[in-house]
Enzyme design. Sequence first.
Site, PDB file in Angstrom:
ATOM      1  N   PHE A 147      -6.443   2.537  -0.086  1.00  0.00           N
ATOM      2  CA  PHE A 147      -7.491   2.338  -1.036  1.00  0.00           C
ATOM      3  C   PHE A 147      -8.275   1.460  -0.870  1.00  0.00           C
ATOM      4  O   PHE A 147      -9.317   1.219  -1.653  1.00  0.00           O
ATOM      5  CB  PHE A 147      -6.781   2.516  -2.532  1.00  0.00           C
ATOM      6  CG  PHE A 147      -6.126   1.029  -2.693  1.00  0.00           C
ATOM      7  CD1 PHE A 147      -7.053   0.025  -3.212  1.00  0.00           C
ATOM      8  CD2 PHE A 147      -4.842   0.528  -2.299  1.00  0.00           C
ATOM      9  CE1 PHE A 147      -6.486  -1.320  -3.568  1.00  0.00           C
ATOM     10  CE2 PHE A 147      -4.203  -0.760  -2.756  1.00  0.00           C
ATOM     11  CZ  PHE A 147      -5.304  -1.777  -3.226  1.00  0.00           C
ATOM     12  N   LYS A 171      -8.125  12.048   5.700  1.00  0.00           N
ATOM     13  CA  LYS A 171      -7.016  12.053   4.228  1.00  0.00           C
ATOM     14  C   LYS A 171      -7.437  10.561   3.486  1.00  0.00           C
ATOM     15  O   LYS A 171      -6.695   9.788   3.847  1.00  0.00           O
ATOM     16  CB  LYS A 171      -5.779  12.600   4.434  1.00  0.00           C
ATOM     17  CG  LYS A 171      -4.740  13.266   3.242  1.00  0.00           C
ATOM     18  CD  LYS A 171      -5.131  12.541   2.207  1.00  0.00           C
ATOM     19  CE  LYS A 171      -4.109  11.228   1.923  1.00  0.00           C
ATOM     20  NZ  LYS A 171      -4.352  10.304   0.834  1.00  0.00           N
ATOM     21  N   SER A 224       0.529   0.695   3.802  1.00  0.00           N
ATOM     22  CA  SER A 224       1.362   0.060   3.820  1.00  0.00           C
ATOM     23  C   SER A 224       2.682  -0.063   4.858  1.00  0.00           C
ATOM     24  O   SER A 224       2.575   1.018   5.411  1.00  0.00           O
ATOM     25  CB  SER A 224       2.062   0.279   2.321  1.00  0.00           C
ATOM     26  OG  SER A 224       2.618   1.408   2.146  1.00  0.00           O
ATOM     27  N   CYS A 279      -6.000  -6.476   3.685  1.00  0.00           N
ATOM     28  CA  CYS A 279      -4.845  -6.607   4.622  1.00  0.00           C
ATOM     29  C   CYS A 279      -5.138  -7.965   5.348  1.00  0.00           C
ATOM     30  O   CYS A 279      -4.163  -8.464   6.065  1.00  0.00           O
ATOM     31  CB  CYS A 279      -4.702  -5.536   5.552  1.00  0.00           C
ATOM     32  SG  CYS A 279      -5.931  -5.168   6.599  1.00  0.00           S
ATOM     33  N   GLU A 381       4.537  -8.505   0.680  1.00  0.00           N
ATOM     34  CA  GLU A 381       3.022  -8.465   0.419  1.00  0.00           C
ATOM     35  C   GLU A 381       2.883  -8.095  -0.838  1.00  0.00           C
ATOM     36  O   GLU A 381       3.413  -7.038  -1.592  1.00  0.00           O
ATOM     37  CB  GLU A 381       2.640  -7.465   1.288  1.00  0.00           C
ATOM     38  CG  GLU A 381       1.100  -7.239   1.137  1.00  0.00           C
ATOM     39  CD  GLU A 381       0.320  -6.028   2.016  1.00  0.00           C
ATOM     40  OE1 GLU A 381       0.925  -4.837   2.068  1.00  0.00           O
ATOM     41  OE2 GLU A 381      -0.512  -6.456   2.731  1.00  0.00           O
TER      42      GLU A 381
HETATM   43  P1  NAD Z   1      -0.327   3.426   0.913  1.00  0.00           P
HETATM   44  O1  NAD Z   1       0.435   3.191   2.221  1.00  0.00           O
HETATM   45  O2  NAD Z   1       0.369   3.563  -0.288  1.00  0.00           O
HETATM   46  O3  NAD Z   1      -1.299   4.505   1.069  1.00  0.00           O
HETATM   47  C1  NAD Z   1      -2.080   4.845   2.318  1.00  0.00           C
HETATM   48  C2  NAD Z   1      -2.338   6.097   2.641  1.00  0.00           C
HETATM   49  O4  NAD Z   1      -1.106   6.998   2.706  1.00  0.00           O
HETATM   50  C3  NAD Z   1      -3.073   6.888   1.434  1.00  0.00           C
HETATM   51  O5  NAD Z   1      -3.918   7.722   1.994  1.00  0.00           O
HETATM   52  C4  NAD Z   1      -1.821   7.423   0.568  1.00  0.00           C
HETATM   53  O6  NAD Z   1      -2.301   8.815   0.056  1.00  0.00           O
HETATM   54  C5  NAD Z   1      -0.711   7.852   1.935  1.00  0.00           C
HETATM   55  N1  NAD Z   1       0.494   7.834   1.233  1.00  0.00           N
HETATM   56  C6  NAD Z   1       0.983   7.219   0.241  1.00  0.00           C
HETATM   57  N2  NAD Z   1       2.335   7.412   0.107  1.00  0.00           N
HETATM   58  C7  NAD Z   1       2.803   8.474   1.156  1.00  0.00           C
HETATM   59  C8  NAD Z   1       4.026   9.022   1.525  1.00  0.00           C
HETATM   60  N3  NAD Z   1       5.087   8.805   0.950  1.00  0.00           N
HETATM   61  N4  NAD Z   1       3.882   9.885   2.466  1.00  0.00           N
HETATM   62  C9  NAD Z   1       2.653  10.284   3.179  1.00  0.00           C
HETATM   63  N5  NAD Z   1       1.575   9.422   3.045  1.00  0.00           N
HETATM   64  C10 NAD Z   1       1.378   8.681   1.985  1.00  0.00           C
HETATM   65  O7  NAD Z   1      -1.176   2.022   0.841  1.00  0.00           O
HETATM   66  P2  NAD Z   1      -2.051   1.441   0.024  1.00  0.00           P
HETATM   67  O8  NAD Z   1      -1.864   1.112  -1.272  1.00  0.00           O
HETATM   68  O9  NAD Z   1      -3.348   2.705   0.015  1.00  0.00           O
HETATM   69  O10 NAD Z   1      -3.197   0.505   0.741  1.00  0.00           O
HETATM   70  C11 NAD Z   1      -2.652  -0.971   0.857  1.00  0.00           C
HETATM   71  C12 NAD Z   1      -1.970  -1.185   2.096  1.00  0.00           C
HETATM   72  O11 NAD Z   1      -2.635  -0.949   3.138  1.00  0.00           O
HETATM   73  C13 NAD Z   1      -1.405  -2.666   2.111  1.00  0.00           C
HETATM   74  O12 NAD Z   1      -0.212  -2.837   2.348  1.00  0.00           O
HETATM   75  C14 NAD Z   1      -2.339  -2.979   3.042  1.00  0.00           C
HETATM   76  O13 NAD Z   1      -1.950  -4.296   3.766  1.00  0.00           O
HETATM   77  C15 NAD Z   1      -2.606  -2.022   4.111  1.00  0.00           C
HETATM   78  N6  NAD Z   1      -3.668  -2.127   5.008  1.00  0.00           N
HETATM   79  C16 NAD Z   1      -3.542  -2.636   6.142  1.00  0.00           C
HETATM   80  C17 NAD Z   1      -4.574  -2.801   6.919  1.00  0.00           C
HETATM   81  C18 NAD Z   1      -4.513  -2.986   8.392  1.00  0.00           C
HETATM   82  O14 NAD Z   1      -5.387  -3.057   9.178  1.00  0.00           O
HETATM   83  N7  NAD Z   1      -3.355  -3.420   8.794  1.00  0.00           N
HETATM   84  C19 NAD Z   1      -5.688  -2.365   6.570  1.00  0.00           C
HETATM   85  C20 NAD Z   1      -6.170  -2.061   5.052  1.00  0.00           C
HETATM   86  C21 NAD Z   1      -4.933  -2.014   4.266  1.00  0.00           C
END
Ligand code: NAD
Length: 495
Positions: A147, A171, A224, A279, A381
């Site tokens: 997000f 997605k 995450s 991130c 985090e």
């Molecule tokens: P998230 O892991 O909750 O969701 C990421 C994606 O995975 C979304 O599209 C979501 O719909 C999907 N998803 C969520 N739960 C799932 C499941 N159980 N099974 C399959 N797919 C699932 O992350 P978020 O809250 O959207 O984003 C924040 C996180 O992203 C933070 O931890 C941040 O550090 C990380 N992030 C990392 C980077 C990087 O480059 N390392 C960049 C941006 C964000």
Amino acid sequence: MQQTTHWINGEHLSEASSLPVSNPSTGETIREVADGNAETVARAVAAAEAAFPAWHDTPPAKRAQVMYRFKQLLEEHSERLVQLVSEEHGKTVEDAMGELKRGIENVEYACGVPELLKGEYSHNTGPGIDAWSNFQPLGVVAGITPFNFPAMVPLWMYPMAIACGNTFILKPSEKDPTAALAVAELLAEAGLPNGVMNVVQGGRETVEALLDTPAVKAVSFVGSTPIAEAIYSRGSAAGKRVQALGGAKNHAIVLPDADIDNAANTLMGAAYGSAGERCMAISVAVCVGDDAADRLIAAMQPKIAELKIGPGTEKGLDMGALVTAEHRDKVLGYIEDGVAAGAKLVADGRNLKVAGHEDGFFVGGCLFDQVTPEMRIYQEEIFGPVLCVVRVDSLDEAIALTNAHEYGNGTCLFTRDGEAARRFADQIEVGMVGINVPLPVPVAYHSFGGWKRSLFGDLHAYGPDAVRFYTRRKAISQRWPSSFETSHAEFSFPS
Ligand code: NAD
């Protein structure tokens, strides 16, 4: 209520079941997003598979032409896109514009794809034999995005994937999905054939269907760490190429010789920009010596009190709301936990009220002093506007502390000492390193990725690594009959 739809084969496709999308600044549900399933994914995969052969055969220079037009359209529509990002994410419009510009830089890099796809060639590797490697697209590839950068992170992925000749299924995050759809529509306007770029909306079910479909050859994931790890395992077990970027706990080390005013100013943006939902946000300041810690805290406290916080769509603010009520509550829970564990909360943003936006998901800037490594606020985090100060006695101790953390996304050293900076850059076990640069996000022609549990997989995102991730190497040796042809069979290994 208006639905943010799927985008499959150049058409909008709505879904009977949906998820709510809120405006974090008001707390209101403003639209719904289609909640996809295995059937939706099958339609998108069929469209992407059907589009692949012709797109694969389209010369790279022609694919690049689409990217040139796409870049222009992104710039022309930037105000509208930025409003959409801000409305659903909560970040300020200025910050959203910064994100979009960094995203567009990836499109610019993809415009150079004919050069990037040039193979390697060796003449006369044996008598009358020439050899070369070329880089061919994989087929249908998927991207799953978080997000916090609804425009930029998708742009890390599909411009290069598509420019390399793949077809793509995105997605986006279900929390702020509308900007990604608007951008996909612009790709069609830029002349991309139907089916080359598809967007499927939804949550876990949509993602799992993508992972379980054999026709999806590779998956880029950003999100995450627990989900990144699960995606990496499931995708790799299914024989896909997977890169899964995860969470972070980025340490900034402040040496006593640093320009503390400059460190405080830049740490304000790095810790509280986008309400800490980056991130690459700095969430730990490791101060070497009590004097550096005291001076840094004294410099930051008044700045935190003056943070301009409000609805991101209004201009001139420093920080907006957190993305959802659930996430706000999680961040508040961490702050309570830090207080209970004995850390000193020297700036407390818990009771912030934004006039006229009482139901928005706001948390003000928080600063903890006296944080120690066994505390949850240090280990995990938080992904909110919370900076933790840890006090240590030496640079070696600061490096050891940073290296012992499970995450290794970004880090920064504030100093005027070149020898210390060089040692730090050498010894730190983190993927992206800044020296007096608190957010060392690589430019589009380098690659982005952390170490340790911040990235699962081998290749980093965007830049040169993306060209390798979205292509397969093929090594070709060629010999044409000549007058030197041997007339007998050779059984020893050719050398
Ligand atoms: P998230 O892991 O909750 O969701 C990421 C994606 O995975 C979304 O599209 C979501 O719909 C999907 N998803 C969520 N739960 C799932 C499941 N159980 N099974 C399959 N797919 C699932 O992350 P978020 O809250 O959207 O984003 C924040 C996180 O992203 C933070 O931890 C941040 O550090 C990380 N992030 C990392 C980077 C990087 O480059 N390392 C960049 C941006 C964000």
